[in-house]
Scaffold this motif. Structure first.
Motif, PDB file in Angstrom:
ATOM      1  N   GLN A  14      51.202  30.601  48.113  1.00  7.26           N
ATOM      2  CA  GLN A  14      51.367  32.048  48.077  1.00  7.26           C
ATOM      3  C   GLN A  14      52.122  32.513  46.835  1.00  7.26           C
ATOM      4  OE1 GLN A  14      49.880  33.948  50.299  1.00  7.26           O
ATOM      5  NE2 GLN A  14      49.156  32.184  51.460  1.00  7.26           N
ATOM      6  N   GLY A  15      52.479  31.572  45.965  1.00  2.28           N
ATOM      7  CA  GLY A  15      53.237  31.923  44.774  1.00  2.28           C
ATOM      8  C   GLY A  15      52.386  32.648  43.749  1.00  2.28           C
ATOM      9  N   ASP A  16      53.041  33.308  42.803  1.00  5.26           N
ATOM     10  CA  ASP A  16      52.343  34.139  41.828  1.00  5.26           C
ATOM     11  C   ASP A  16      51.330  33.355  41.007  1.00  5.26           C
ATOM     12  OD1 ASP A  16      53.733  36.322  42.684  1.00  5.26           O
ATOM     13  OD2 ASP A  16      55.156  36.353  41.025  1.00  5.26           O
ATOM     14  N   CYS A  17      51.724  32.172  40.535  1.00  4.03           N
ATOM     15  CA  CYS A  17      50.820  31.374  39.710  1.00  4.03           C
ATOM     16  C   CYS A  17      49.572  30.991  40.496  1.00  4.03           C
ATOM     17  CB  CYS A  17      51.539  30.127  39.199  1.00  4.03           C
ATOM     18  SG  CYS A  17      50.496  28.970  38.289  1.00  4.03           S
ATOM     19  N   SER A  18      49.754  30.502  41.720  1.00  4.72           N
ATOM     20  CA  SER A  18      48.623  30.069  42.537  1.00  4.72           C
ATOM     21  C   SER A  18      47.695  31.226  42.869  1.00  4.72           C
ATOM     22  CB  SER A  18      49.130  29.421  43.832  1.00  4.72           C
ATOM     23  OG  SER A  18      49.849  28.245  43.560  1.00  4.72           O
ATOM     24  N   VAL A  19      48.266  32.366  43.228  1.00  2.63           N
ATOM     25  CA  VAL A  19      47.446  33.524  43.592  1.00  2.63           C
ATOM     26  C   VAL A  19      46.606  33.983  42.405  1.00  2.63           C
ATOM     27  CG1 VAL A  19      47.516  35.960  44.248  1.00  2.63           C
ATOM     28  CG2 VAL A  19      48.971  34.308  45.436  1.00  2.63           C
ATOM     29  N   MET A  20      47.220  34.089  41.226  1.00  2.00           N
ATOM     30  CA  MET A  20      46.495  34.570  40.054  1.00  2.00           C
ATOM     31  C   MET A  20      45.432  33.574  39.626  1.00  2.00           C
ATOM     32  SD  MET A  20      46.564  37.300  38.042  1.00  2.00           S
ATOM     33  CE  MET A  20      44.812  37.383  37.752  1.00  2.00           C
ATOM     34  N   TYR A  21      45.783  32.288  39.595  1.00  2.00           N
ATOM     35  CA  TYR A  21      44.807  31.278  39.182  1.00  2.00           C
ATOM     36  C   TYR A  21      43.624  31.225  40.144  1.00  2.00           C
ATOM     37  CZ  TYR A  21      42.384  26.985  38.281  1.00  2.00           C
ATOM     38  OH  TYR A  21      41.386  26.090  38.033  1.00  2.00           O
ATOM     39  N   ASN A  22      43.910  31.165  41.443  1.00  2.00           N
ATOM     40  CA  ASN A  22      42.846  31.011  42.426  1.00  2.00           C
ATOM     41  C   ASN A  22      41.950  32.242  42.506  1.00  2.00           C
ATOM     42  OD1 ASN A  22      43.621  28.414  43.194  1.00  2.00           O
ATOM     43  ND2 ASN A  22      45.130  29.193  44.646  1.00  2.00           N
ATOM     44  N   THR A  23      42.532  33.424  42.349  1.00  2.00           N
ATOM     45  CA  THR A  23      41.727  34.643  42.382  1.00  2.00           C
ATOM     46  C   THR A  23      40.798  34.697  41.179  1.00  2.00           C
ATOM     47  OG1 THR A  23      43.545  35.781  43.503  1.00  2.00           O
ATOM     48  CG2 THR A  23      41.813  37.151  42.574  1.00  2.00           C
ATOM     49  N   HIS A  24      41.299  34.295  40.026  1.00  2.00           N
ATOM     50  CA  HIS A  24      40.471  34.257  38.819  1.00  2.00           C
ATOM     51  C   HIS A  24      39.344  33.246  38.982  1.00  2.00           C
ATOM     52  CE1 HIS A  24      39.935  33.065  34.390  1.00  2.00           C
ATOM     53  NE2 HIS A  24      39.423  34.269  34.513  1.00  2.00           N
ATOM     54  N   ALA A  25      39.658  32.066  39.508  1.00  2.00           N
ATOM     55  CA  ALA A  25      38.632  31.048  39.715  1.00  2.00           C
ATOM     56  C   ALA A  25      37.591  31.511  40.725  1.00  2.00           C
ATOM     57  CB  ALA A  25      39.282  29.746  40.181  1.00  2.00           C
ATOM     58  N   ALA A  26      38.054  32.198  41.774  1.00  2.00           N
ATOM     59  CA  ALA A  26      37.139  32.642  42.821  1.00  2.00           C
ATOM     60  C   ALA A  26      36.120  33.644  42.297  1.00  2.00           C
ATOM     61  CB  ALA A  26      37.925  33.258  43.975  1.00  2.00           C
ATOM     62  N   PHE A  27      36.489  34.403  41.277  1.00  2.00           N
ATOM     63  CA  PHE A  27      35.542  35.359  40.701  1.00  2.00           C
ATOM     64  C   PHE A  27      34.270  34.643  40.257  1.00  2.00           C
ATOM     65  CE2 PHE A  27      33.595  37.418  37.063  1.00  2.00           C
ATOM     66  CZ  PHE A  27      33.440  38.721  37.509  1.00  2.00           C
ATOM     67  N   PHE A  28      34.409  33.471  39.650  1.00  2.00           N
ATOM     68  CA  PHE A  28      33.256  32.732  39.145  1.00  2.00           C
ATOM     69  C   PHE A  28      32.649  31.813  40.198  1.00  2.00           C
ATOM     70  CE2 PHE A  28      35.652  33.866  35.378  1.00  2.00           C
ATOM     71  CZ  PHE A  28      34.661  34.283  34.502  1.00  2.00           C
ATOM     72  N   TRP A  29      33.466  31.262  41.081  1.00  2.00           N
ATOM     73  CA  TRP A  29      32.993  30.177  41.933  1.00  2.00           C
ATOM     74  C   TRP A  29      32.607  30.609  43.334  1.00  2.00           C
ATOM     75  CZ3 TRP A  29      37.563  26.744  39.995  1.00  2.00           C
ATOM     76  CH2 TRP A  29      37.306  26.389  38.664  1.00  2.00           C
TER      77      TRP A  29
END
Length: 242
Positions: free
Chosen positions: A108-123
Motif C-alpha cells: 500500500q506504499g506510495d512506490c508500490s501503488v504508483m509502479y503497479n498502477t502504471h504497469a496495470a495501464f499496459f498489462w
C-alpha cells in the motif's frame, strides 16, 4: 492490490507488424500523469517517477522498457497495428522484470501503488489496443499521450518532472482548491516560469508565463491538472473547478 503485485512478475510479449509508427515515439518518456478508472495519479504526489523507453534497434524489432533509475526495469516487445500507425496492440505472456532496486515500501506504499498502477495501464486487458498521440510543444519538448477505450490515459513528456531533489513539493501550494475564479500558486523560494492548465485527456487548455496566478473563471466545472514549470522541469497538481 494482489492483482497489481502479480503484474510485477510479468511483461508484455508481442510481434511487430509492417506498419511504420511515428519515429518520434522511439524516445525516453517521463510519466507526468496517469488516469485509471477515473482516478488521477501524479508522480509528484507519490514521490515515484516512472519512465518508459521505446526503442527500435532494427526494422524487425521494437521494444518498450519500463524503467526507473532507482527502482524497477522491465522490457517487452511491442506490436503495432497493421493499418493504424498510431495504434499499439500488446499481447500478455510470461516474462521477467529485472529490478535495479525494488520498491521497499509495503503493497500500500506510495512506490508500490504508483509502479503497479502504471504497469496495470499496459498489462491489464492486454488485447485492447492502445492509441497514442505525440504533440510537439517546441523544438526541444513534446508530449506523448497513450489512450485506451476504457478511458484510461497515460500522459508523458520528453522532460522530467520536478522531484524532491530540485523542488520541494511539500512547499508548493495551489489555492483555493476547489477554485471558482482565480487560482494562485505559492511556489516557496522557486520562481515559476509558467503555469498551464490541462484537461484529464491531456489537452492543453491554456498557459501563462512569469506569474503566480491563472484565471479559471470561464472553464467548465470539473477536475483539471495544473502544470507548474520551473528550472527546466515540471510538477503537477490536481484542482477542482466549481
Amino acid at each position: 492490490m494482489k492483482k497489481f503485485l502479480l503484474i510485477i512478475t510479468c511483461c508484455i510479449s508481442a510481434h511487430l507488424y509492417c506498419q511504420e509508427p511515428n519515429p518520434q515515439l522511439f524516445n525516453r518518456w517521463y510519466l507526468h500523469e496517469l488516469t485509471v478508472s477515473e482516478e488521477v495519479f501524479l508522480p509528484t504526489e507519490y514521490g515515484f517517477y516512472p519512465e518508459i523507453i521505446l526503442e527500435s534497434t532494427n526494422p524487425a524489432l521494437n521494444f518498450i522498457s519500463f524503467a526507473d533509475a532507482q527502482h524497477i526495469s522491465c522490457s517487452s516487445d511491442v506490436l503495432f497495428s497493421e493499418t493504424q500507425p498510431e495504434e499499439i496492440l500488446s499481447v500478455n505472456s510470461p516474462g521477467i522484470c529485472f529490478p535495479k532496486a525494488t520498491c521497499h515500501d509495503d503493497p500500500q506504499g506510495d512506490c508500490s501503488v504508483m509502479y503497479n498502477t502504471h504497469a496495470a495501464f499496459f498489462w491489464d486487458t492486454p488485447e485492447e489496443p492502445i492509441t497514442y498521440q505525440i504533440t510537439n510543444i517546441n523544438d526541444n519538448t513534446a508530449t506523448l499521450v497513450f489512450s485506451k477505450t476504457n478511458g484510461n490515459i497515460a500522459r508523458y513528456g520528453s522532460e522530467q518532472l520536478l522531484n524532491v531533489e530540485n523542488f520541494n513539493i511539500s512547499e508548493m501550494e495551489v489555492f483555493p482548491n476547489p477554485v471558482t475564479n482565480q487560482l494562485f500558486v505559492n511556489s516557496g523560494t522557486t520562481t515559476l516560469a509558467y503555469i498551464s492548465i490541462y484537461s484529464l485527456t491531456g489537452k492543453l487548455i491554456y498557459s501563462v508565463k512569469n506569474t503566480q496566478q491563472i484565471n479559471m473563471t470561464n472553464l467548465p466545472n470539473g477536475l483539471y491538472l495544473i502544470e507548474l514549470g520551473a528550472n527546466g522541469m515540471k510538477a503537477f497538481k490536481k484542482v477542482v473547478k466549481n
